[in-house]
Design an enzyme around this catalytic site. Structure first.
Site, PDB file in Angstrom:
ATOM      1  N   HIS A 236       0.862  -1.323  -0.016  1.00 48.80           N
ATOM      2  CA  HIS A 236       0.113   0.051  -0.196  1.00 48.80           C
ATOM      3  C   HIS A 236       0.840   1.207   0.087  1.00 48.80           C
ATOM      4  O   HIS A 236       0.652   2.327  -0.919  1.00 48.80           O
ATOM      5  CB  HIS A 236      -0.981  -0.080   1.196  1.00 48.80           C
ATOM      6  CG  HIS A 236      -1.860   1.034   1.525  1.00 48.80           C
ATOM      7  ND1 HIS A 236      -3.193   1.191   0.896  1.00 48.80           N
ATOM      8  CD2 HIS A 236      -1.546   2.443   1.733  1.00 48.80           C
ATOM      9  CE1 HIS A 236      -3.606   2.262   1.107  1.00 48.80           C
ATOM     10  NE2 HIS A 236      -2.744   3.151   1.726  1.00 48.80           N
ATOM     11  N   GLU A 240       1.577   3.787  -3.367  1.00 46.70           N
ATOM     12  CA  GLU A 240       1.059   5.126  -3.291  1.00 46.70           C
ATOM     13  C   GLU A 240       2.111   6.075  -3.818  1.00 46.70           C
ATOM     14  O   GLU A 240       2.110   7.118  -4.321  1.00 46.70           O
ATOM     15  CB  GLU A 240       0.562   5.375  -1.921  1.00 46.70           C
ATOM     16  CG  GLU A 240       0.172   7.083  -1.654  1.00 46.70           C
ATOM     17  CD  GLU A 240      -1.220   7.230  -2.498  1.00 46.70           C
ATOM     18  OE1 GLU A 240      -1.350   8.470  -2.850  1.00 46.70           O
ATOM     19  OE2 GLU A 240      -1.884   6.286  -2.884  1.00 46.70           O
ATOM     20  N   LYS A 243       2.902   5.913  -7.363  1.00 50.58           N
ATOM     21  CA  LYS A 243       1.870   6.341  -8.218  1.00 50.58           C
ATOM     22  C   LYS A 243       2.013   7.854  -8.272  1.00 50.58           C
ATOM     23  O   LYS A 243       2.000   8.611  -9.349  1.00 50.58           O
ATOM     24  CB  LYS A 243       0.785   6.014  -7.517  1.00 50.58           C
ATOM     25  CG  LYS A 243      -0.460   6.514  -8.298  1.00 50.58           C
ATOM     26  CD  LYS A 243      -1.785   5.886  -7.693  1.00 50.58           C
ATOM     27  CE  LYS A 243      -2.197   6.124  -6.323  1.00 50.58           C
ATOM     28  NZ  LYS A 243      -2.786   7.318  -5.940  1.00 50.58           N
ATOM     29  N   ASN A 244       2.509   8.586  -7.208  1.00 50.51           N
ATOM     30  CA  ASN A 244       2.473  10.080  -7.189  1.00 50.51           C
ATOM     31  C   ASN A 244       3.664  10.528  -7.692  1.00 50.51           C
ATOM     32  O   ASN A 244       3.596  11.649  -8.593  1.00 50.51           O
ATOM     33  CB  ASN A 244       2.608  10.593  -5.612  1.00 50.51           C
ATOM     34  CG  ASN A 244       1.505  10.271  -4.826  1.00 50.51           C
ATOM     35  OD1 ASN A 244       0.114  10.235  -5.195  1.00 50.51           O
ATOM     36  ND2 ASN A 244       1.394  10.423  -3.553  1.00 50.51           N
TER      37      ASN A 244
END
Length: 390
Positions: A236, A240, A243-244
């Protein structure tokens, strides 16, 4: 026997006076090796009500504007219902097979009931945001959400671990409950990068490369780095951050070039660190403090009916990821240089005995944090004389 409403309130108040008992990953490993269901039952049917009672008591200190939101009322009712369900199991009761089976079924019901708590609570926060017309809230709301979601993570870990060891949920080979004693960090990073690149390609029709390097303290490279951890939590967090980084690299490439996202996995004596670096022009200093605020995002709010998960826009990715890291005594930190790029680092404990739960406590100190007097602006800057959360 279930207590009536008045007795339930009294029991909840009394239970909240007890302190939660944080455990370490090393203890979870030992627990998984023993596989003693009675021992697990004895701990959980006392510990879970304590943790839940702290959450319910803290809910009462939220601003009225938030407490009045139907979704927040629903979340509060769910936790009171769960406390009531667990109160049915007498701490001095029997440890026979019938009681153990009943407890497992109850935990399965509780886990299903709370599956969408994050989304339901987010509805209330978003409704308040739309009503107020402000991008920022009373600081006590962010304070509460950090504590509330941390408690949710901790409760979910205990329930999931019990159900994997003794219930109907499948245990991965070589695991002890939900704990992987030799989690390959690069495998998690590779998988998270593949998922993030898929989303990036879907949304933009293009995606930068992701380059991964591994270092150990002695300077050696390309050696496997493993950690005793919960695989889903690490995935997780890494997903994240990648992805950013991909989004920033596509939308705001440094000097117009598409630079690869660089990931360094480093094993030190005390820490395992995962650094995700992009050349996406960075974030202004004035906005960096808001990056871990709930419902703050530099992306537009995504469409709710989209079948493909959005790349960004809800404003929960970073704050929740940091909670996952902090839950086991780690952290996530960002360093950004406007006009150049951003480094985001996940810190994990290298030693499982140091990876201890970090849990919020409901007490007089936490109550004071919710009082208006402690939240007013106590610095004055030209052009900012009015509190930004008023």
């Amino acid at each position: 026997m279930r207590p009536n409403a008045r007795c339930l309130t009294t029991l909840l108040d009394r239970t909240s006076l007890y302190r939660p008992s944080p455990i370490t990953v090393a203890q979870l490993i030992e627990f998984g090796k023993k596989r003693n269901e009675s021992l697990s039952y004895g701990f959980l049917h006392q510990e879970l009500p304590i943790r839940i009672s702290h959450m319910v008591k803290e809910l009462h200190f939220l601003p009225e504007s938030l407490l009045e939101q139907p979704s927040v009322k629903h979340v509060k009712d769910m936790y009171i219902k769960t406390f009531e369900d667990l109160a049915e199991f007498d701490p001095g009761g029997t440890y026979d097979e019938q009681n153990l089976s009943k407890f497992k079924r109850r935990l399965e019901e509780i886990k299903r009931r709370h599956q969408t708590v994050v989304e339901i609570m987010a509805e209330g926060i978003l409704a308040l945001k739309n009503e107020s017309g402000s991008d920022r809230f009373d600081p006590s709301i962010n304070y509460f959400l950090d504590r509330f979601y941390t408690s949710r993570i901790a409760i979910r870990v205990l329930i999931s671990n019990h159900l994997v060891l003794f219930g109907t949920e499948e245990e991965c080979p070589g695991h002890y409950g939900i704990i992987d004693p030799s989690l390959d960090v690069q495998d998690i990073v590779d998988d998270a990068a593949s998922s993030a690149k898929y989303l990036c390609n879907h949304h933009y029709g293009d995606c930068p490369d992701v380059k991964i390097n591994i270092f150990k303290q002695d300077g050696s490279k390309d050696d496997e780095i493993s950690v005793v951890y919960i695989a889903s939590h690490l995935h997780h967090m890494v997903f994240e951050l990648i992805k950013n980084a991909l989004r920033a690299s596509v939308e705001n490439p440094f000097t117009g070039e598409k630079h690869p996202v660089q990931i360094c996995i480093v094993q030190g004596k005390k820490d395992i660190s995962i650094k995700v670096s992009d050349r996406g022009r960075g974030i202004p200093m004035s906005e960096q403090d808001q990056l871990f605020d709930y419902h703050y995002s530099t992306a537009p709010e995504p469409e709710k009916d989209s079948r493909i998960p959005p790349l960004a826009g809800f404003g929960y990715g970073l704050p929740l990821s940091r909670l996952y890291a902090r839950y086991l005594n780690g952290n996530i930190r960002l360093v950004s240089v406007e006009g150049y790029g951003t480094d985001a680092v996940i810190y994990l404990q290298n030693l499982s005995e140091n990876a201890s739960e970090v849990l919020p406590l409901f007490n007089k100190t936490s109550q004071a944090k919710y009082q208006i007097g402690t939240m007013v602006q106590d610095w004055n800057v030209a052009g900012k004389s009015r509190p930004i959360w008023s």
